[in-house]
Write an enzyme that holds these catalytic residues in place. Structure first.
Site, PDB file in Angstrom:
ATOM      1  CG  ASP A   1      -6.629 -20.148 -28.543  1.00  0.00           C
ATOM      2  OD1 ASP A   1      -5.511 -19.775 -28.979  1.00  0.00           O
ATOM      3  OD2 ASP A   1      -7.536 -20.583 -29.267  1.00  0.00           O
ATOM      4  CG  LEU A   2      -7.511 -20.596 -20.281  1.00  0.00           C
ATOM      5  CD1 LEU A   2      -8.605 -19.534 -20.260  1.00  0.00           C
ATOM      6  CD2 LEU A   2      -7.959 -21.840 -19.507  1.00  0.00           C
TER       7      LEU A   2
ATOM      8  N   GLY B   1      -0.878 -27.442 -21.145  1.00  0.00           N
ATOM      9  CA  GLY B   1      -1.557 -26.699 -22.208  1.00  0.00           C
ATOM     10  C   GLY B   1      -1.170 -25.237 -22.198  1.00  0.00           C
TER      11      GLY B   1
ATOM     12  CG  HIS C   1     -14.912 -17.788 -16.500  1.00  0.00           C
ATOM     13  ND1 HIS C   1     -15.373 -18.708 -17.423  1.00  0.00           N
ATOM     14  CD2 HIS C   1     -15.488 -16.612 -16.824  1.00  0.00           C
ATOM     15  CE1 HIS C   1     -16.202 -18.109 -18.260  1.00  0.00           C
ATOM     16  NE2 HIS C   1     -16.286 -16.842 -17.925  1.00  0.00           N
TER      17      HIS C   1
ATOM     18  CG  HIS D   1     -20.859 -19.971 -16.577  1.00  0.00           C
ATOM     19  ND1 HIS D   1     -19.731 -20.470 -15.968  1.00  0.00           N
ATOM     20  CD2 HIS D   1     -20.535 -19.822 -17.889  1.00  0.00           C
ATOM     21  CE1 HIS D   1     -18.779 -20.610 -16.869  1.00  0.00           C
ATOM     22  NE2 HIS D   1     -19.235 -20.234 -18.036  1.00  0.00           N
TER      23      HIS D   1
ATOM     24  CD  GLU E   1     -22.664 -15.030 -24.390  1.00  0.00           C
ATOM     25  OE1 GLU E   1     -21.695 -15.215 -23.651  1.00  0.00           O
ATOM     26  OE2 GLU E   1     -23.068 -15.874 -25.225  1.00  0.00           O
TER      27      GLU E   1
ATOM     28  CG  ASP F   1       2.756 -37.552 -26.665  1.00  0.00           C
ATOM     29  OD1 ASP F   1       1.755 -37.441 -25.929  1.00  0.00           O
ATOM     30  OD2 ASP F   1       2.740 -38.154 -27.752  1.00  0.00           O
TER      31      ASP F   1
ATOM     32  CE  LYS G   1     -17.796 -23.085 -18.941  1.00  0.00           C
ATOM     33  NZ  LYS G   1     -18.230 -23.638 -20.212  1.00  0.00           N
TER      34      LYS G   1
END
Length: 460
Positions: free
Chosen positions: A17-18, A13, A169, A231, A207, A86, A139
């Site tokens: 985005d990560l 991956g 994280h 978390h 948040e 793939d 996760k």
């Protein structure tokens, strides 16, 4: 170089985005510190070649304020390899193996959804590359207890438990380590942390922002799954677990596992769920959604040290500030000696507080004498550790720890399953959802979870 360090890093991956937001900048930090000097193989299905992959990594560095021309960045970009294919095709893993060269032991980082974990593990094993390897998985590790157990069983077909590094994280946040150091480096603090002296514990994860463009993901997840099960229960365990012993870092993982295993499973009367005004209008959210953007829970820990102490966690979006704080409220003095001076009805509440996001602060609320005549107490806040936040990126710390085989920053199977047992009874629509205004501290119904005479500590 440590003998237990791996010989290759493989990222599944790697065009997601990560990787763009966190992984590539972290890799530069690892190279700069001399921790990373092995081939970095990205695996994804994007139709790219290695040069396009390096361009993607370069853009990521620029977006994160890192000069791609710096020595560490240039070296990191030079270590990159790429396999396009793939993840369901065995040929992809054969190509991965070729790019790894003769590296006998690898760290595989799975930056992909959990439903792909099993197929990737199978592909690695079929390519003959599972022996002696480590695997980092992001996760969520399951969506409930049953799925977490099934996912563990799938992973264990190919990798032993000691080889699996489950990422949370928050365990890579430096301010959370401040809690650990403050507890165990100060002889006067740790003896106070028990039912004998502590009246209640609160953890608030506020948040100020909303769900934004994550509506489709968030509406399948909600606050309990997104931040409480992982978390916040890890933060709570860091605050209340018994001290580690001389047997090594695993004793700290054992201590946290015992804490989470001793938490009573939540019941509907222990939980208040909320949803901010306008949540249902977010793109990707069901117009009739009952998923929570806010949750408050009251936990009970059945242990000799903490029996009877209310432990409260709340987490929510669109709140007045973005801040995560732990507030440990101490019991009042047993007798008001100042009544002889005519001082009555003055509440003195000592508290030890840790700000762990986005900045760092440790403070202690103490009473002193109010200036002037008389003997009236006055509360003062002693701030004795305050700084701007991170010394390094969380993923720098986490990937570096996995490269070196240090498991203390990761979640263990027994702890993950114990955490799911705590929240499993209140997942879904077992508890009704209350709306709350944006910019508020959540639904007023959450006040009913507080013990008599207590109030929520609102970070400022």
């Amino acid at each position: 170089m440590p003998t237990d360090r791996v010989d290759a890093l493989v990222i599944f991956g790697a065009t997601g985005d990560l990787a763009k937001l966190e992984t590539f900048p972290a890799l530069v930090g690892l190279v700069d510190r001399g921790v990373l000097d092995v081939p970095i193989v990205g695996v994804a299905k994007s139709g790219w070649g290695v040069e396009q992959f390096r361009d993607y990594a370069t853009r990521s560095l620029r977006d994160n304020g890192i000069d791609p021309g710096s020595p560490a960045a240039r070296k990191m970009l030079g270590l990159l390899r790429y396999v396009d294919g793939d993840l369901g095709d065995d040929a992809t893993y054969e190509a991965m193996s070729r790019e790894m060269g003769d590296a006998p032991r690898a760290l595989y980082y799975l930056e992909v959804p959990p439903f792909l974990f099993g197929r990737i593990a199978e592909g690695i094993a079929k390519a003959g590359r599972a022996g002696g390897a480590r695997v980092m998985v992001e996760k969520p590790f399951g969506n409930d207890l049953n799925s977490a157990i099934a996912l563990n069983e799938t992973m264990h077909r190919y990798f032993p438990e000691q080889a699996i590094y489950r990422v949370d994280h928050w365990l890579g946040l430096d301010p959370l380590n401040d809690v650990l150091v403050a507890r165990f480096a100060n002889s006067m603090i740790e003896p106070l942390l028990s039912r004998n002296h502590v009246e209640s514990i609160q953890i608030t994860m506020a948040e100020a922002f909303d769900v934004a463009d994550r509506g489709r993901f968030y509406d399948r997840t909600g606050a309990i799954r997104d931040v409480v099960q992982n978390h916040m229960l890890q933060v709570l365990a860091t605050v209340v677990a018994d001290p580690p012993d001389a047997s090594g870092p695993s004793s700290w993982l054992d201590a946290k596992a015992r804490v989470i295993s001793a938490l009573r499973p939540l019941t509907p009367s222990d939980v208040v769920r909320g949803q901010y005004d306008g949540y249902r209008e977010v793109d990707g959210v069901d117009p009739l959604s009952t998923v929570e953007s806010y949750v408050a829970v009251r936990l009970a820990l059945d242990s000799w040290r903490w029996a009877g102490v209310p432990m409260l966690i709340r987490a929510g979006k669109t709140m007045p500030v973005t801040a995560t704080e732990i507030s440990i409220r101490f019991r009042p003095v047993p007798y008001n000696v100042f009544a002889m001076f005519g001082v009555t009805g003055h509440e003195v509440t000592n508290a030890l507080r840790f700000r762990i996001w986005p900045t760092t602060r440790i403070s202690l609320a103490l009473a002193g004498k109010k200036p002037g005549p008389g003997a009236e107490p006055q509360m003062n806040e002693l701030v004795f550790a305050e700084h701007g936040g991170e010394d390094m990126r969380p993923y720098d710390r986490l990937i570096g720890a996995a490269l070196d085989g240090h498991r203390v920053f990761f979640a263990r199977q027994d702890t993950v399953e114990a955490a799911w047992r705590v929240v499993d009874p209140v997942l879904g629509d077992v508890v009704p959802v209350h709306t709350y205004p944006r910019g508020s501290w959540g639904p007023k119904e959450a006040d009913a979870l507080l013990p008599n005479g207590d109030h929520w500590h609102d970070p400022v």
